[in-house]
Write an enzyme that holds these catalytic residues in place. Sequence first.
Site, PDB file in Angstrom:
ATOM      1  N   HIS A 296       0.409  11.815  -2.840  1.00  0.00           N
ATOM      2  CA  HIS A 296       0.398  10.502  -2.196  1.00  0.00           C
ATOM      3  C   HIS A 296      -0.190  10.639  -0.799  1.00  0.00           C
ATOM      4  CE1 HIS A 296       1.716   6.667  -0.603  1.00  0.00           C
ATOM      5  NE2 HIS A 296       2.153   6.317  -1.798  1.00  0.00           N
ATOM      6  N   ARG A 316      -0.389  -0.399   3.388  1.00  0.00           N
ATOM      7  CA  ARG A 316      -1.848  -0.392   3.417  1.00  0.00           C
ATOM      8  C   ARG A 316      -2.398  -1.624   2.699  1.00  0.00           C
ATOM      9  NH1 ARG A 316      -3.498   4.149   0.512  1.00  0.00           N
ATOM     10  NH2 ARG A 316      -1.395   4.943   0.135  1.00  0.00           N
TER      11      ARG A 316
END
Length: 516
Positions: A296, A316
């Site tokens: 990740h 994000r």
Amino acid sequence: MRPETISPAELLADFHPDHIAAAHTTLKVGPNAGAACQVELADMLQSNACISERDLAGAPIHDVDVLVVGGGGAGCAAAITVAEAGARVVLLNKLRLGDSNTVMAEGGIQASIDADDSPQRHFDDTFKGGHNGAAPELVATMVTEGPETISWLIRRGMQFEQVDTTISSPLATKRAGGTSAARILFYKDYTGLEMMRVLREAVVLEPAIDIWERSPLVELLSDGQGNCVGAVCFSMDRKRYTLIRCSQVILATGGLGRMHLNGFPTSNHFGSMGDGLVLAYRMGAQLVDLDTFQYHPTGLAWPRHRLGCLVTEAIRSSGCQLINARGERFVDELRTRDQVAAAIIRECREGRGIRLDEETRGVFLDLPTLLNEQPELIEQYGSLRHLAKKCDIDPFKTPFVVFPTLHYQNGGVSIDTRCRTNVPGLLCAGELAGGIHGRNRLMGNALLDIIVFGRRAGAEAAAEVRRGTPARIGIEHVRAWQRLLTAADLSLERRSPLLYPQYANYDHRRHGQEVI
């Protein structure tokens, strides 16, 4: 944003951990002999068993219709489905019910529920995002059952965010990296925890489910004819082995992040040690994609005692940018996870990362800019606010420093659409099962995967329950495995599964000693 100078394929080949040459080897024994495998995983797969027949002498035997191993999302969904079909089930937990990666999933769950979306678009995004390496029939099953899965969860009481506060308001959706549509459904920024709340309540209230906690799986049982007919567990409280004899075994033991492959930190829970993968392989189950794992992009790099803790991709999706030491935005934050992770590693390797000490590098996740533009987001991302407090920073003033963290096992045990393996009586679901995501997983597909295939595994096991008990149970497959190891000149001293990371300093064979 700085212009990209190399292709996505070149970026992955040069910087993603899957492409580290020294990280791979070739398996010598077992169903996947000759296949490429991550080197530390290969050591685990090609190890001797932790127990012998002597350990089982006098051990009690417990009979049940179906054994489900793993109390996360996939295991609970399977156990609920088995019980509702009228079969008796034991739900075996290494730690406590719900201690799993499911509760740590923050971002949301994918499902094509909006009018401008479709299962076909979901399929295309998933297949492309996995570099065309997934099994098409498994992807098709998952995305087709996505909308009904959301309905199933809502009927059981799971909450999702809505567009507004009216009763009839549609569910809110957002985009994930690598997707062509906004199809992430979510509850605040702890969707997995909300899901696990609902599943755990359903399991606890179901009288046909017998919950065994702090009882890790240490070996599977065979009948001498290649069938899986149960398992051996070790009670951490009673310090003894128990043989569970059954018609069908469902493994839903999750991934292997706590093995810290290639020396990376991990976002995984404490028990993620690849137990089910090791034991299924020893029993003869075929595995797939043993050389690919998800790192990740936004694990914490600082402070060091929070290394690997996850900052949700959802931030994000809301517009938060990644910035290097030069103040440059260097990647589209909504590219696929493997590409974003590789881009961060590149920045650090080429000297554009944030240097924190001699060992630690990272890049900035620019929360202050985002939150000062949209201050209301801090209420939506409660987990992020708590994480900032643990790191002793003000997210309105100080950015997180992030670096990729080992997050997900892309491959696993090969299954069909009914979760069957090539070993009769053995089914697999959840992160343990391979072929669903290919060589990279999209955000939100894990929570969908565990419910779709957890329910399917439960339905298949319940349908195949054979009344009566197997005539013979034992670990003859272990003796056959030991002969293979010896013939390949592999050590019999190395043993697996390990159950817990080495830094836990725990060995279940030390009866009577202090346990975690």
